[in-house]
Design a protein around this motif. Structure first.
Motif, PDB file in Angstrom:
ATOM      1  N   ARG A 144     102.319  67.740  32.733  1.00  0.00           N
ATOM      2  CA  ARG A 144     103.491  68.597  32.536  1.00  0.00           C
ATOM      3  C   ARG A 144     104.353  68.081  31.406  1.00  0.00           C
ATOM      4  O   ARG A 144     104.473  66.874  31.197  1.00  0.00           O
ATOM      5  CB  ARG A 144     104.309  68.677  33.814  1.00  0.00           C
ATOM      6  CG  ARG A 144     103.614  69.507  34.886  1.00  0.00           C
ATOM      7  CD  ARG A 144     104.432  69.669  36.101  1.00  0.00           C
ATOM      8  NE  ARG A 144     105.540  70.604  35.889  1.00  0.00           N
ATOM      9  CZ  ARG A 144     106.045  71.358  36.862  1.00  0.00           C
ATOM     10  NH1 ARG A 144     105.547  71.279  38.086  1.00  0.00           N
ATOM     11  NH2 ARG A 144     107.036  72.158  36.633  1.00  0.00           N
ATOM     12  N   ILE A 145     104.953  69.037  30.726  1.00  0.00           N
ATOM     13  CA  ILE A 145     105.972  68.755  29.718  1.00  0.00           C
ATOM     14  C   ILE A 145     107.213  69.514  30.159  1.00  0.00           C
ATOM     15  O   ILE A 145     107.179  70.740  30.269  1.00  0.00           O
ATOM     16  CB  ILE A 145     105.530  69.209  28.314  1.00  0.00           C
ATOM     17  CG1 ILE A 145     104.271  68.459  27.876  1.00  0.00           C
ATOM     18  CG2 ILE A 145     106.669  68.999  27.308  1.00  0.00           C
ATOM     19  CD1 ILE A 145     103.643  68.985  26.595  1.00  0.00           C
ATOM     20  N   ASN A 146     108.280  68.788  30.442  1.00  0.00           N
ATOM     21  CA  ASN A 146     109.541  69.403  30.868  1.00  0.00           C
ATOM     22  C   ASN A 146     110.522  69.346  29.704  1.00  0.00           C
ATOM     23  O   ASN A 146     111.070  68.276  29.396  1.00  0.00           O
ATOM     24  CB  ASN A 146     110.096  68.698  32.103  1.00  0.00           C
ATOM     25  CG  ASN A 146     109.201  68.910  33.306  1.00  0.00           C
ATOM     26  OD1 ASN A 146     108.807  70.031  33.598  1.00  0.00           O
ATOM     27  ND2 ASN A 146     108.866  67.837  33.981  1.00  0.00           N
ATOM     28  N   ILE A 147     110.720  70.482  29.066  1.00  0.00           N
ATOM     29  CA  ILE A 147     111.561  70.547  27.877  1.00  0.00           C
ATOM     30  C   ILE A 147     112.971  70.045  28.166  1.00  0.00           C
ATOM     31  O   ILE A 147     113.583  69.370  27.343  1.00  0.00           O
ATOM     32  CB  ILE A 147     111.586  71.987  27.321  1.00  0.00           C
ATOM     33  CG1 ILE A 147     110.178  72.399  26.856  1.00  0.00           C
ATOM     34  CG2 ILE A 147     112.605  72.145  26.199  1.00  0.00           C
ATOM     35  CD1 ILE A 147     109.550  71.518  25.802  1.00  0.00           C
ATOM     36  N   ALA A 148     113.500  70.334  29.345  1.00  0.00           N
ATOM     37  CA  ALA A 148     114.862  69.920  29.690  1.00  0.00           C
ATOM     38  C   ALA A 148     115.039  68.408  29.669  1.00  0.00           C
ATOM     39  O   ALA A 148     116.140  67.917  29.425  1.00  0.00           O
ATOM     40  CB  ALA A 148     115.243  70.467  31.068  1.00  0.00           C
ATOM     41  N   ALA A 149     113.966  67.660  29.899  1.00  0.00           N
ATOM     42  CA  ALA A 149     114.053  66.200  29.973  1.00  0.00           C
ATOM     43  C   ALA A 149     113.947  65.521  28.611  1.00  0.00           C
ATOM     44  O   ALA A 149     114.130  64.303  28.515  1.00  0.00           O
ATOM     45  CB  ALA A 149     112.953  65.662  30.890  1.00  0.00           C
TER      46      ALA A 149
END
Length: 193
Positions: free
Chosen positions: A40-45
């Motif tokens: 996963r890639i969480n843009i918010a983080a």
């Protein structure tokens, strides 16, 4: 056949109550049930700069983007989900994609004049949520953000086949409709499409 999947949660707000986060979680649950490997890639983080010149675009990105884009490189299938903001993807997601593309990652210039597709053999799905009804986005706005992403970075770089899911009226969905969308995400996650 088990596949490697990269999920990009493109909502820039880390607050857990957003539909996009729930859709990504449901897709991941389905992929796990289908015995697919999930990254996963969480843009918010991510703390991301913006590209401001051709020289920056020609240079590979720094961390954290360098490591995050390897998840895309390792994947067989890419799942990108984002809310529609002002008719387009949020700026932070666009910035990530631009940074990830830098240094000839998605496409590489060739002597033929047509870019070499660096993502051939990978498939992708784009999920877009919005407050307006989906038919207004599809027909009134020509689904511009979705088409731009699919024809632009994904299509040019070789992702094929490309699928998309458009969820309109996101703020007005009943609990049963949300449950239905989450069940659909689990189903397509299990099938890795």
């Amino acid at each position: 056949m088990a596949r490697k999947i990269c999920i990009i949660d493109g909502h820039p707000d880390p607050a857990p109550d957003h539909l996009i986060h729930a859709l990504c979680d449901a897709y991941s649950e389905g992929a796990d049930a289908g015995r697919h490997a999930v990254e996963r890639i969480n843009i918010a983080a991510l703390d991301l700069p913006y590209l401001t010149s051709q020289a920056e675009f020609d240079t590979p990105p720094e961390e954290p983007v360098l490591t995050e884009r390897e998840k895309i490189a390792d994947a067989d299938h890419l799942f990108i989900a984002f809310p529609l903001w002002l008719g387009a993807m949020p700026a932070k997601l666009k910035s990530f994609l631009e940074l990830a593309a830098s240094g000839n990652f998605f496409i590489q210039q060739s002597t033929s004049g047509w870019p070499e597709q660096m993502m051939k053999g990978k498939s992708a799905r784009v999920v877009v949520t919005m407050g307006m009804p989906d038919f207004v986005y599809r027909f009134g706005m020509d689904a511009a953000a979705t088409k731009g992403l699919e024809r632009g970075v994904l299509g040019l770089s070789g992702f094929k086949p490309l699928h998309h899911t458009i969820i309109g009226g996101a703020g007005e969905l009943t609990e049963s409709k949300v449950d239905s969308w989450l069940a659909f995400m689990r189903e397509i996650g299990e099938d890795a499409v």
